[in-house]
Write an enzyme that holds these catalytic residues in place. Sequence first.
Site, PDB file in Angstrom:
ATOM      1  N   LYS A   2       0.882  -1.172   0.000  1.00  0.00           N
ATOM      2  CA  LYS A   2       0.000   0.000   0.000  1.00  0.00           C
ATOM      3  C   LYS A   2       0.910   1.210   0.000  1.00  0.00           C
ATOM      4  O   LYS A   2       1.555   1.509   1.002  1.00  0.00           O
ATOM      5  CB  LYS A   2      -0.908  -0.012   1.233  1.00  0.00           C
ATOM      6  CG  LYS A   2      -1.870   1.158   1.237  1.00  0.00           C
ATOM      7  CD  LYS A   2      -2.826   1.120   2.424  1.00  0.00           C
ATOM      8  CE  LYS A   2      -3.943   2.133   2.235  1.00  0.00           C
ATOM      9  NZ  LYS A   2      -3.487   3.469   1.862  1.00  0.00           N
TER      10      LYS A   2
ATOM     11  N   GLU B 242       3.159   2.156   3.128  1.00  0.00           N
ATOM     12  CA  GLU B 242       2.324   2.380   4.308  1.00  0.00           C
ATOM     13  C   GLU B 242       1.898   1.095   4.970  1.00  0.00           C
ATOM     14  O   GLU B 242       1.403   1.099   6.089  1.00  0.00           O
ATOM     15  CB  GLU B 242       1.024   3.055   3.841  1.00  0.00           C
ATOM     16  CG  GLU B 242       0.885   4.496   4.109  1.00  0.00           C
ATOM     17  CD  GLU B 242      -0.552   4.942   3.797  1.00  0.00           C
ATOM     18  OE1 GLU B 242      -1.095   4.564   2.738  1.00  0.00           O
ATOM     19  OE2 GLU B 242      -1.105   5.663   4.624  1.00  0.00           O
TER      20      GLU B 242
ATOM     21  N   LYS C 162      -6.004  -8.854  -0.772  1.00  0.00           N
ATOM     22  CA  LYS C 162      -7.129  -8.968  -1.712  1.00  0.00           C
ATOM     23  C   LYS C 162      -7.370 -10.426  -2.079  1.00  0.00           C
ATOM     24  O   LYS C 162      -6.417 -11.155  -2.336  1.00  0.00           O
ATOM     25  CB  LYS C 162      -6.811  -8.178  -2.994  1.00  0.00           C
ATOM     26  CG  LYS C 162      -6.558  -6.705  -2.755  1.00  0.00           C
ATOM     27  CD  LYS C 162      -6.170  -5.988  -4.040  1.00  0.00           C
ATOM     28  CE  LYS C 162      -5.990  -4.499  -3.787  1.00  0.00           C
ATOM     29  NZ  LYS C 162      -5.558  -3.789  -5.009  1.00  0.00           N
TER      30      LYS C 162
ATOM     31  N   LYS D 195      -7.101  -3.278   4.101  1.00  0.00           N
ATOM     32  CA  LYS D 195      -5.820  -2.588   4.233  1.00  0.00           C
ATOM     33  C   LYS D 195      -5.270  -2.802   5.626  1.00  0.00           C
ATOM     34  O   LYS D 195      -6.008  -2.762   6.611  1.00  0.00           O
ATOM     35  CB  LYS D 195      -5.956  -1.100   3.916  1.00  0.00           C
ATOM     36  CG  LYS D 195      -7.007  -0.363   4.718  1.00  0.00           C
ATOM     37  CD  LYS D 195      -7.066   1.119   4.312  1.00  0.00           C
ATOM     38  CE  LYS D 195      -8.238   1.813   4.979  1.00  0.00           C
ATOM     39  NZ  LYS D 195      -8.385   3.211   4.562  1.00  0.00           N
TER      40      LYS D 195
END
Length: 583
Positions: A165, A346, A351, A369
């Site tokens: 991310k 981050e 998924k 996330k």
Amino acid sequence: MLARPAPLTIRGVYSTLRKIALEKGSGSGARRQGLVLSLLRSAREEETRFIVRMLVQNLRVGANWRSVIGALGRAAALHHAKDGLPTKKQLEIAEAATVEAFHLCPSLDVLVPVLLETGPSELGSVCTLRPGVPVKPMLAKAAEGITDALSAMGTTGGAVLGEYKYDGQRAQIHVTNERKVSIFSRNGENRTDSFPDVAEVILEASVGGATSFIVDAELVAIDRANGNRLKAFQELSTRARGAVTSAEITVEVAIFVFDILIADGQPVIEKTLRERRKILQQALPLLAPGRIELARCLEVNTQAKANISVGQIPAIDNRASVQPKDETAEAVLQEFLLTSFADGAEGLMLKQLDAGGYQPSKRSESWLKVKRDYCEGLRDSLDLVPIGGWHGNGRKAKWLSPFLLAAWDPVNEEFQSVCRVMSGFTDQFYAEATERLGRRHRIDGPKPYYVTGECCSVWFEPAEVWEIRGADLTISPVHKAARGHLHPEKGVSMRFPRFIRVRDDKRPQDASTPEVIVDLFNRQTRKVDTRGAPAAQALGNLNSSSGAAQEDLVEDGAEDDGESAFEDDSDSEPGDEACGQET
DNA sequence: CGTGTCTGCCC
DNA sequence: ATTCTGC
DNA sequence: GCAGAATGGGCAGACACG
């Protein structure tokens, strides 16, 4: 008594609002005021509230875009009803179809004519995905860690893709058959003109791949001169917002693509992520490190230890992209998460690879996330002192909100602001804190040893300590914590601050100190470069930076001993007039 | 023309 | 962005 | 579980005002 003004009409209000918006030049403030006044004078009953809210903040009156679009669909269904009134069911279908159509093609210019002429039933054939019109991007839910995320994915689980991310800016990049590029932000704003570099790169990368397409990507500031290291979000945001030429660009970006919605005119959002990834690769055959890459990723199997062979999912470099045999998905992802931090990302997106398609606008369970600040054991927090606040608005009007929080500097014996906080409080806490601080500990103005660029409408004595969590630390022109350490005037602040709890065990002098804050700042992988700043005296650790292999740190809990005698000196200042006034 | 403030958009 | 509340 | 509301840091750019 003067005659009552004529009632407001929709056209009249609209035209006055336009006048207000277009008013400019010398004296425009006064003219705008006059226009607002005329609106308010004519307003009756509830109208006043709507007008005021429309003017002060985005009409937050319980109806957002989704509701309005849905209502539009219902209205169209009523309008086109043939025999009698539509059933409740039919109305719901019309609403859903309209909302769905709007997600795929969020353009009133397309939507409204269809609704007027043929009704909601025809939306499906007209409001389709098309390069050039932004799609509402798919969103992710937060998970509190790898374990939590995997269990939230549930039994459908099987293959899961862990994906970096990146801390940049979401970009939906469109290319038409005519090879015209459009770049849209997360909110569907057309940013094409501020990213000519991105447009060039995407065209080059797709040569020999797809002609027209829509891809989903993250744009990240990158240090090309330094091994393509990822830079902090704060650097990215210094890029020009308006139109620029490639030559004028000061902050270079890399494009990390992670999904595709249309390839060569064909929508692929119904396909699984595994299929889409494959299509994405074919669409963009000419990737280039530091310019355009696939989001770094790793496939795992959650059913058991990996003993199946997978590996269709490409990584950009030669790192292993596949779960090693004899390791659990959880362990592998946990390690991948730490690697992502070390690389300046981050965290991870998790998924499902083989279930479900790309769901525009949905915050789906199939995308989760995981960020550092969500994870027990990886997150940092600061213990800060509420020194002031403002009167809240709307549903928080009876309380103080937000609050201004400060760190304690035992050397200079001052409280230095770190951030405002308005998130994480329960209503009950607001009530109590408003009473406690806003009344019992209220003072007339800031203490002379309060250092901040903020002007609170209410100030308190230093009375208690709150634990505040955030995502990362930033260099701030407004807040003054640790000022002089990293930058001569600027202090340190915190991104996404939220209240966690009261630290009953701490007194204000036990709050987090510049020393702790500077240390945390320097241990971040991505941070704004302050080395150019003049005379940043740095506590000898300005150059520690990078690497961050030993990431793990948990501030909070047992800290220093804060021995400094901070006495409650008696000279409580009267209010300072330098501050602009509250609302 | 330079400075200070507000707005709108990223996260 | 994050978070809480009410439906 | 979702929608809605209230607001966080911080930047560039627009604008008003002197």
